[in-house]
Design an enzyme around this catalytic site. Structure first.
Site, PDB file in Angstrom:
ATOM      1  N   LYS A  31       0.835  -1.195   0.000  1.00 16.26           N
ATOM      2  CA  LYS A  31       0.000   0.000   0.000  1.00 16.26           C
ATOM      3  C   LYS A  31       0.876   1.254   0.000  1.00 16.26           C
ATOM      4  O   LYS A  31       1.767   1.409   0.838  1.00 16.26           O
ATOM      5  CB  LYS A  31      -0.911   0.008   1.230  1.00 16.26           C
ATOM      6  CG  LYS A  31      -1.965  -1.099   1.228  1.00 16.26           C
ATOM      7  CD  LYS A  31      -3.072  -0.801   0.234  1.00 16.26           C
ATOM      8  CE  LYS A  31      -4.225  -1.783   0.369  1.00 16.26           C
ATOM      9  NZ  LYS A  31      -5.344  -1.476  -0.545  1.00 16.26           N
ATOM     10  N   GLU A  70      -6.036 -11.848  -4.468  1.00 16.07           N
ATOM     11  CA  GLU A  70      -5.602 -11.343  -3.155  1.00 16.07           C
ATOM     12  C   GLU A  70      -6.697 -11.585  -2.115  1.00 16.07           C
ATOM     13  O   GLU A  70      -7.047 -10.701  -1.333  1.00 16.07           O
ATOM     14  CB  GLU A  70      -5.267  -9.857  -3.225  1.00 16.07           C
ATOM     15  CG  GLU A  70      -6.406  -8.998  -3.752  1.00 16.07           C
ATOM     16  CD  GLU A  70      -6.139  -7.511  -3.615  1.00 16.07           C
ATOM     17  OE1 GLU A  70      -6.435  -6.966  -2.539  1.00 16.07           O
ATOM     18  OE2 GLU A  70      -5.651  -6.909  -4.581  1.00 16.07           O
TER      19      GLU A  70
END
EC number: 5.5.1.7
Length: 370
Positions: free
Chosen positions: A165, A323
Protein backbone atom coordinates in the site's frame (compact mmCIF):
# COMPACT_ATOMS: atom_id res chain seq x y z
CA UNK A 1 -38.78 -23.76 -3.06
CA UNK A 2 -40.13 -20.44 -1.81
CA UNK A 3 -38.10 -17.87 0.10
CA UNK A 4 -39.41 -17.91 3.66
CA UNK A 5 -37.17 -15.39 5.43
CA UNK A 6 -34.20 -13.10 4.84
CA UNK A 7 -32.23 -12.20 7.96
CA UNK A 8 -29.49 -9.55 8.11
CA UNK A 9 -27.01 -9.30 10.98
CA UNK A 10 -24.44 -6.55 11.48
CA UNK A 11 -21.11 -7.80 12.78
CA UNK A 12 -17.86 -6.02 13.61
CA UNK A 13 -14.70 -8.13 13.47
CA UNK A 14 -11.40 -6.64 14.67
CA UNK A 15 -8.45 -6.72 12.31
CA UNK A 16 -5.53 -8.86 13.44
CA UNK A 17 -3.27 -5.95 12.50
CA UNK A 18 -3.88 -2.34 11.38
CA UNK A 19 -4.10 -2.02 7.59
CA UNK A 20 -2.80 1.36 6.45
CA UNK A 21 -4.27 2.72 3.22
CA UNK A 22 -4.01 6.13 1.60
CA UNK A 23 -7.50 7.10 2.80
CA UNK A 24 -7.84 5.33 6.16
CA UNK A 25 -6.35 2.78 8.54
CA UNK A 26 -8.57 -0.26 9.00
CA UNK A 27 -8.80 -1.41 12.63
CA UNK A 28 -11.96 -3.49 12.18
CA UNK A 29 -14.18 -4.66 9.37
CA UNK A 30 -17.97 -4.49 9.47
CA UNK A 31 -20.22 -6.89 7.56
CA UNK A 32 -23.91 -7.32 6.87
CA UNK A 33 -24.33 -11.10 7.08
CA UNK A 34 -27.32 -12.40 5.12
CA UNK A 35 -29.10 -15.70 5.74
CA UNK A 36 -31.90 -16.73 3.36
CA UNK A 37 -34.19 -19.57 4.44
CA UNK A 38 -36.14 -21.78 2.05
CA UNK A 39 -37.16 -25.43 1.98
CA UNK A 40 -35.36 -26.27 5.20
CA UNK A 41 -32.06 -24.89 3.88
CA UNK A 42 -30.12 -21.70 4.59
CA UNK A 43 -28.02 -19.79 2.06
CA UNK A 44 -25.44 -17.31 3.30
CA UNK A 45 -23.85 -14.16 1.90
CA UNK A 46 -22.31 -10.91 3.05
CA UNK A 47 -21.97 -7.26 2.13
CA UNK A 48 -19.23 -4.89 3.19
CA UNK A 49 -16.96 -2.02 2.20
CA UNK A 50 -13.31 -1.55 3.18
CA UNK A 51 -13.15 0.84 6.11
CA UNK A 52 -16.85 1.73 5.87
CA UNK A 53 -18.16 4.44 3.51
CA UNK A 54 -14.73 5.99 2.91
CA UNK A 55 -14.02 3.54 0.08
CA UNK A 56 -17.45 3.45 -1.56
CA UNK A 57 -20.94 4.89 -1.18
CA UNK A 58 -22.06 1.77 0.70
CA UNK A 59 -21.29 0.41 4.15
CA UNK A 60 -22.62 -2.42 6.31
CA UNK A 61 -25.29 -0.16 7.81
CA UNK A 62 -26.73 0.97 4.46
CA UNK A 63 -26.59 -2.60 3.16
CA UNK A 64 -28.73 -3.77 6.07
CA UNK A 65 -31.26 -0.96 5.57
CA UNK A 66 -31.58 -1.52 1.82
CA UNK A 67 -32.07 -5.26 2.24
CA UNK A 68 -34.55 -5.07 5.11
CA UNK A 69 -36.55 -2.15 3.71
CA UNK A 70 -36.62 -2.85 -0.02
CA UNK A 71 -35.14 -6.17 -1.13
CA UNK A 72 -36.34 -8.66 1.48
CA UNK A 73 -40.05 -7.67 1.26
CA UNK A 74 -39.79 -7.93 -2.54
CA UNK A 75 -38.22 -11.40 -2.58
CA UNK A 76 -39.94 -13.25 0.27
CA UNK A 77 -42.43 -15.72 -1.21
CA UNK A 78 -40.63 -15.90 -4.57
CA UNK A 79 -39.03 -19.03 -6.06
CA UNK A 80 -35.56 -19.18 -4.52
CA UNK A 81 -34.16 -21.17 -7.45
CA UNK A 82 -35.02 -18.65 -10.20
CA UNK A 83 -31.84 -16.63 -9.83
CA UNK A 84 -32.29 -14.57 -13.00
CA UNK A 85 -35.79 -13.43 -12.05
CA UNK A 86 -34.68 -12.50 -8.55
CA UNK A 87 -31.73 -10.52 -9.88
CA UNK A 88 -34.03 -8.73 -12.33
CA UNK A 89 -36.45 -7.83 -9.54
CA UNK A 90 -33.63 -6.39 -7.44
CA UNK A 91 -32.27 -4.34 -10.35
CA UNK A 92 -35.69 -2.85 -11.04
CA UNK A 93 -36.43 -2.05 -7.41
CA UNK A 94 -33.11 -0.53 -6.30
CA UNK A 95 -30.60 1.59 -8.21
CA UNK A 96 -26.94 0.92 -7.45
CA UNK A 97 -26.39 -0.50 -3.94
CA UNK A 98 -24.44 -3.34 -5.51
CA UNK A 99 -23.03 -4.71 -2.28
CA UNK A 100 -26.53 -5.12 -0.84
CA UNK A 101 -27.60 -6.93 -3.99
CA UNK A 102 -24.45 -9.06 -3.96
CA UNK A 103 -25.09 -10.18 -0.38
CA UNK A 104 -28.55 -11.41 -1.42
CA UNK A 105 -27.33 -12.84 -4.73
CA UNK A 106 -24.52 -14.87 -3.15
CA UNK A 107 -26.88 -16.23 -0.49
CA UNK A 108 -29.33 -17.27 -3.22
CA UNK A 109 -26.58 -18.99 -5.22
CA UNK A 110 -25.40 -20.74 -2.05
CA UNK A 111 -28.96 -21.84 -1.30
CA UNK A 112 -29.59 -23.22 -4.79
CA UNK A 113 -26.23 -25.00 -4.91
CA UNK A 114 -26.92 -26.59 -1.51
CA UNK A 115 -30.36 -27.74 -2.70
CA UNK A 116 -28.65 -29.54 -5.60
CA UNK A 117 -25.75 -30.79 -3.43
CA UNK A 118 -23.30 -28.99 -5.71
CA UNK A 119 -20.40 -26.64 -5.04
CA UNK A 120 -21.18 -23.11 -6.19
CA UNK A 121 -18.48 -23.35 -8.86
CA UNK A 122 -20.26 -26.37 -10.37
CA UNK A 123 -23.56 -24.49 -10.36
CA UNK A 124 -22.05 -21.75 -12.55
CA UNK A 125 -20.24 -24.01 -14.99
CA UNK A 126 -17.40 -25.75 -13.18
CA UNK A 127 -14.01 -24.92 -11.71
CA UNK A 128 -11.04 -24.79 -14.06
CA UNK A 129 -8.60 -24.57 -11.16
CA UNK A 130 -8.75 -25.93 -7.61
CA UNK A 131 -6.35 -23.35 -6.22
CA UNK A 132 -5.29 -19.80 -7.07
CA UNK A 133 -1.99 -18.17 -6.10
CA UNK A 134 -2.75 -15.56 -3.45
CA UNK A 135 -1.02 -12.26 -2.70
CA UNK A 136 -0.51 -10.83 0.77
CA UNK A 137 -0.80 -7.11 1.50
CA UNK A 138 2.10 -5.41 3.25
CA UNK A 139 0.51 -2.39 4.92
CA UNK A 140 2.12 -1.85 8.31
CA UNK A 141 3.78 1.35 7.15
CA UNK A 142 7.13 0.15 8.54
CA UNK A 143 9.70 -1.10 6.04
CA UNK A 144 11.56 -3.52 8.29
CA UNK A 145 8.35 -4.98 9.65
CA UNK A 146 6.98 -5.47 6.13
CA UNK A 147 10.22 -7.21 5.10
CA UNK A 148 10.02 -9.51 8.12
CA UNK A 149 6.39 -10.38 7.30
CA UNK A 150 7.28 -11.11 3.67
CA UNK A 151 10.20 -13.32 4.71
CA UNK A 152 7.95 -15.27 7.07
CA UNK A 153 5.22 -15.74 4.46
CA UNK A 154 7.72 -17.05 1.91
CA UNK A 155 9.31 -19.39 4.45
CA UNK A 156 5.91 -20.81 5.40
CA UNK A 157 4.97 -21.22 1.70
CA UNK A 158 1.87 -19.12 2.17
CA UNK A 159 2.59 -16.11 -0.06
CA UNK A 160 5.21 -15.18 -2.62
CA UNK A 161 3.26 -12.31 -4.14
CA UNK A 162 3.01 -9.09 -2.17
CA UNK A 163 0.89 -5.99 -2.63
CA UNK A 164 2.25 -2.89 -0.94
CA UNK A 165 0.00 0.00 0.00
CA UNK A 166 1.32 3.42 -1.05
CA UNK A 167 0.06 7.00 -0.91
CA UNK A 168 0.37 7.90 2.77
CA UNK A 169 4.00 9.02 2.49
CA UNK A 170 5.65 11.07 -0.23
CA UNK A 171 6.28 9.27 -3.54
CA UNK A 172 10.03 9.43 -2.88
CA UNK A 173 9.62 7.78 0.52
CA UNK A 174 7.27 5.21 -0.99
CA UNK A 175 9.83 4.38 -3.67
CA UNK A 176 12.58 3.88 -1.08
CA UNK A 177 10.20 1.63 0.88
CA UNK A 178 9.52 -0.46 -2.24
CA UNK A 179 13.17 -0.67 -3.25
CA UNK A 180 14.21 -1.99 0.15
CA UNK A 181 11.51 -4.67 0.11
CA UNK A 182 12.36 -5.77 -3.44
CA UNK A 183 16.07 -5.81 -2.56
CA UNK A 184 15.33 -8.35 0.17
CA UNK A 185 12.65 -10.57 -1.40
CA UNK A 186 12.48 -9.64 -5.08
CA UNK A 187 14.36 -12.75 -6.19
CA UNK A 188 11.74 -14.96 -4.51
CA UNK A 189 8.52 -12.99 -4.84
CA UNK A 190 6.49 -10.75 -7.13
CA UNK A 191 5.70 -7.23 -5.91
CA UNK A 192 2.79 -5.01 -6.90
CA UNK A 193 1.54 -1.73 -5.40
CA UNK A 194 -1.83 -0.17 -4.60
CA UNK A 195 -1.98 3.63 -4.56
CA UNK A 196 -5.72 3.85 -3.75
CA UNK A 197 -6.24 7.01 -5.86
CA UNK A 198 -3.66 9.01 -3.87
CA UNK A 199 -1.82 10.52 -6.86
CA UNK A 200 -2.75 12.95 -9.60
CA UNK A 201 -1.77 12.20 -13.19
CA UNK A 202 1.41 14.29 -13.12
CA UNK A 203 2.67 12.54 -9.99
CA UNK A 204 1.78 9.14 -11.43
CA UNK A 205 3.52 9.88 -14.73
CA UNK A 206 6.75 10.70 -12.88
CA UNK A 207 6.77 7.90 -10.31
CA UNK A 208 5.23 4.89 -12.10
CA UNK A 209 8.29 4.50 -14.39
CA UNK A 210 10.48 4.53 -11.28
CA UNK A 211 8.33 1.88 -9.63
CA UNK A 212 8.61 -0.22 -12.79
CA UNK A 213 12.39 0.22 -12.82
CA UNK A 214 12.50 -0.96 -9.21
CA UNK A 215 10.78 -4.21 -10.20
CA UNK A 216 7.07 -3.56 -9.55
CA UNK A 217 4.88 -5.69 -11.86
CA UNK A 218 1.45 -4.10 -11.29
CA UNK A 219 0.18 -0.65 -10.24
CA UNK A 220 -3.34 -0.51 -8.81
CA UNK A 221 -5.57 2.56 -9.07
CA UNK A 222 -2.92 5.30 -9.19
CA UNK A 223 -5.39 8.15 -9.79
CA UNK A 224 -8.97 9.14 -8.93
CA UNK A 225 -11.66 6.60 -9.79
CA UNK A 226 -13.36 8.96 -12.25
CA UNK A 227 -10.22 9.90 -14.20
CA UNK A 228 -10.48 7.33 -16.98
CA UNK A 229 -8.48 9.50 -19.39
CA UNK A 230 -5.51 9.58 -17.03
CA UNK A 231 -5.68 5.80 -16.60
CA UNK A 232 -5.67 5.38 -20.37
CA UNK A 233 -2.62 7.61 -20.81
CA UNK A 234 -0.74 5.98 -17.95
CA UNK A 235 -1.49 2.53 -19.32
CA UNK A 236 -0.34 3.52 -22.80
CA UNK A 237 2.84 5.24 -21.61
CA UNK A 238 4.12 2.59 -19.20
CA UNK A 239 5.19 -1.01 -19.55
CA UNK A 240 4.01 -1.98 -16.08
CA UNK A 241 0.39 -3.15 -15.92
CA UNK A 242 -2.23 -0.70 -14.59
CA UNK A 243 -5.06 -2.25 -12.56
CA UNK A 244 -8.51 -0.66 -12.14
CA UNK A 245 -10.11 -1.11 -8.72
CA UNK A 246 -12.17 1.84 -7.49
CA UNK A 247 -12.83 2.83 -11.13
CA UNK A 248 -14.53 -0.52 -11.75
CA UNK A 249 -17.85 0.11 -10.06
CA UNK A 250 -20.51 -1.20 -12.48
CA UNK A 251 -21.03 -3.05 -15.73
CA UNK A 252 -21.13 0.31 -17.51
CA UNK A 253 -17.76 1.33 -16.05
CA UNK A 254 -16.28 -2.01 -17.13
CA UNK A 255 -17.49 -1.40 -20.68
CA UNK A 256 -16.08 2.14 -20.79
CA UNK A 257 -12.72 1.12 -19.34
CA UNK A 258 -12.50 -1.71 -21.88
CA UNK A 259 -13.79 0.31 -24.85
CA UNK A 260 -11.04 2.89 -24.45
CA UNK A 261 -8.51 0.35 -23.12
CA UNK A 262 -7.85 2.50 -20.08
CA UNK A 263 -6.21 -0.26 -18.04
CA UNK A 264 -4.48 -3.60 -18.36
CA UNK A 265 -6.36 -5.46 -15.62
CA UNK A 266 -9.69 -5.43 -13.78
CA UNK A 267 -9.92 -6.07 -10.03
CA UNK A 268 -13.04 -8.22 -9.78
CA UNK A 269 -15.18 -7.92 -6.64
CA UNK A 270 -18.60 -9.51 -6.29
CA UNK A 271 -19.82 -6.71 -4.03
CA UNK A 272 -18.93 -4.05 -6.62
CA UNK A 273 -20.91 -5.72 -9.38
CA UNK A 274 -23.98 -6.90 -7.50
CA UNK A 275 -23.19 -10.59 -7.32
CA UNK A 276 -22.11 -13.68 -9.20
CA UNK A 277 -23.66 -13.22 -12.65
CA UNK A 278 -22.55 -9.61 -13.09
CA UNK A 279 -19.01 -10.42 -11.97
CA UNK A 280 -18.84 -13.11 -14.64
CA UNK A 281 -20.11 -10.55 -17.17
CA UNK A 282 -17.29 -8.17 -16.21
CA UNK A 283 -14.78 -11.00 -16.58
CA UNK A 284 -16.21 -11.69 -20.05
CA UNK A 285 -15.85 -8.02 -21.01
CA UNK A 286 -12.25 -8.17 -19.84
CA UNK A 287 -11.48 -11.38 -21.74
CA UNK A 288 -12.99 -10.04 -24.96
CA UNK A 289 -10.97 -6.83 -24.62
CA UNK A 290 -7.60 -8.37 -23.84
CA UNK A 291 -7.75 -7.15 -20.24
CA UNK A 292 -6.61 -9.43 -17.42
CA UNK A 293 -8.96 -10.40 -14.59
CA UNK A 294 -7.59 -10.09 -11.07
CA UNK A 295 -9.23 -11.61 -8.00
CA UNK A 296 -9.84 -8.62 -5.76
CA UNK A 297 -11.19 -8.49 -2.21
CA UNK A 298 -13.19 -6.11 -0.03
CA UNK A 299 -11.44 -7.64 2.98
CA UNK A 300 -14.23 -10.21 2.77
CA UNK A 301 -14.71 -12.66 5.61
CA UNK A 302 -14.49 -16.38 4.92
CA UNK A 303 -18.08 -16.18 3.61
CA UNK A 304 -17.42 -13.60 0.91
CA UNK A 305 -13.98 -15.04 0.23
CA UNK A 306 -15.39 -18.52 -0.42
CA UNK A 307 -17.98 -17.04 -2.80
CA UNK A 308 -15.35 -15.07 -4.71
CA UNK A 309 -13.04 -18.08 -4.89
CA UNK A 310 -15.77 -20.22 -6.45
CA UNK A 311 -16.35 -17.54 -9.10
CA UNK A 312 -12.67 -16.88 -9.83
CA UNK A 313 -11.97 -20.63 -10.10
CA UNK A 314 -14.24 -20.79 -13.17
CA UNK A 315 -12.21 -18.20 -15.12
CA UNK A 316 -9.79 -19.48 -17.78
CA UNK A 317 -6.91 -17.12 -16.99
CA UNK A 318 -5.92 -14.84 -14.12
CA UNK A 319 -2.37 -13.66 -14.91
CA UNK A 320 -2.03 -11.67 -11.67
CA UNK A 321 -3.94 -14.26 -9.62
CA UNK A 322 -5.84 -13.05 -6.53
CA UNK A 323 -5.60 -11.34 -3.16
CA UNK A 324 -8.35 -13.11 -1.20
CA UNK A 325 -6.60 -12.49 2.11
CA UNK A 326 -9.58 -11.17 4.10
CA UNK A 327 -10.04 -14.12 6.49
CA UNK A 328 -6.39 -13.94 7.56
CA UNK A 329 -6.32 -10.21 8.36
CA UNK A 330 -9.27 -10.64 10.75
CA UNK A 331 -8.83 -11.59 14.40
CA UNK A 332 -11.26 -14.49 13.93
CA UNK A 333 -13.38 -16.22 11.32
CA UNK A 334 -17.18 -16.25 11.15
CA UNK A 335 -17.35 -19.82 9.84
CA UNK A 336 -16.94 -23.24 11.42
CA UNK A 337 -13.83 -23.95 9.36
CA UNK A 338 -11.14 -21.72 7.90
CA UNK A 339 -10.25 -21.73 4.23
CA UNK A 340 -6.91 -23.30 3.32
CA UNK A 341 -3.73 -21.77 1.93
CA UNK A 342 -1.17 -24.33 0.77
CA UNK A 343 1.96 -23.94 -1.37
CA UNK A 344 1.19 -20.27 -2.07
CA UNK A 345 -2.38 -21.00 -3.25
CA UNK A 346 -5.79 -20.52 -1.69
CA UNK A 347 -7.66 -23.78 -2.15
CA UNK A 348 -11.23 -24.11 -3.38
CA UNK A 349 -13.40 -25.46 -0.54
CA UNK A 350 -15.29 -28.71 -1.09
CA UNK A 351 -18.86 -29.37 -0.10
CA UNK A 352 -22.17 -27.97 -1.33
CA UNK A 353 -22.74 -24.26 -1.89
CA UNK A 354 -19.93 -22.04 -0.69
CA UNK A 355 -18.36 -24.96 1.15
CA UNK A 356 -18.36 -23.04 4.45
CA UNK A 357 -20.97 -22.75 7.21
CA UNK A 358 -21.58 -19.98 9.71
CA UNK A 359 -20.42 -20.60 13.26
CA UNK A 360 -23.46 -19.46 15.30
CA UNK A 361 -21.40 -18.78 18.43
CA UNK A 362 -18.96 -16.55 16.59
CA UNK A 363 -21.79 -14.79 14.79
CA UNK A 364 -23.39 -13.98 18.14
CA UNK A 365 -20.06 -12.91 19.61
CA UNK A 366 -19.34 -10.37 16.87
CA UNK A 367 -22.94 -9.17 16.37
CA UNK A 368 -23.21 -5.43 16.98
CA UNK A 369 -25.08 -4.54 20.16
CA UNK A 370 -28.45 -2.87 19.69
Amino acid sequence: MKIEAIDVTLVDVPASRPIQMSFTTVQKQSYAIVQIRAGGLVGIGEGSSVGGPTWSSECAETIKVIIETYLAPLLIGKDATNLRELQHLMERAVTGNYSAKAAIDVALHDLKARSLNLPLSDLIGGAIQQGIPIAWTLASGDTQRDIAIAEEMIERRRHNRFKIKLGVRSPADDLRHIEKIIERVGDRAAVRVDINQAWDENTASVWIPRLEAAGVELVEQPVARSNFDALRRLSADNGVAILADESLSSLASAFELARHHCVDAFSLKLCNMGGVANTLKVAAIAEASGIASYGGTMLDSSIGTAAALHVYATLPTMPFECELLGPWVLADTLTQTQLEIKDFEIRLPSGPGLGVDIDPDKLRHFTRAG
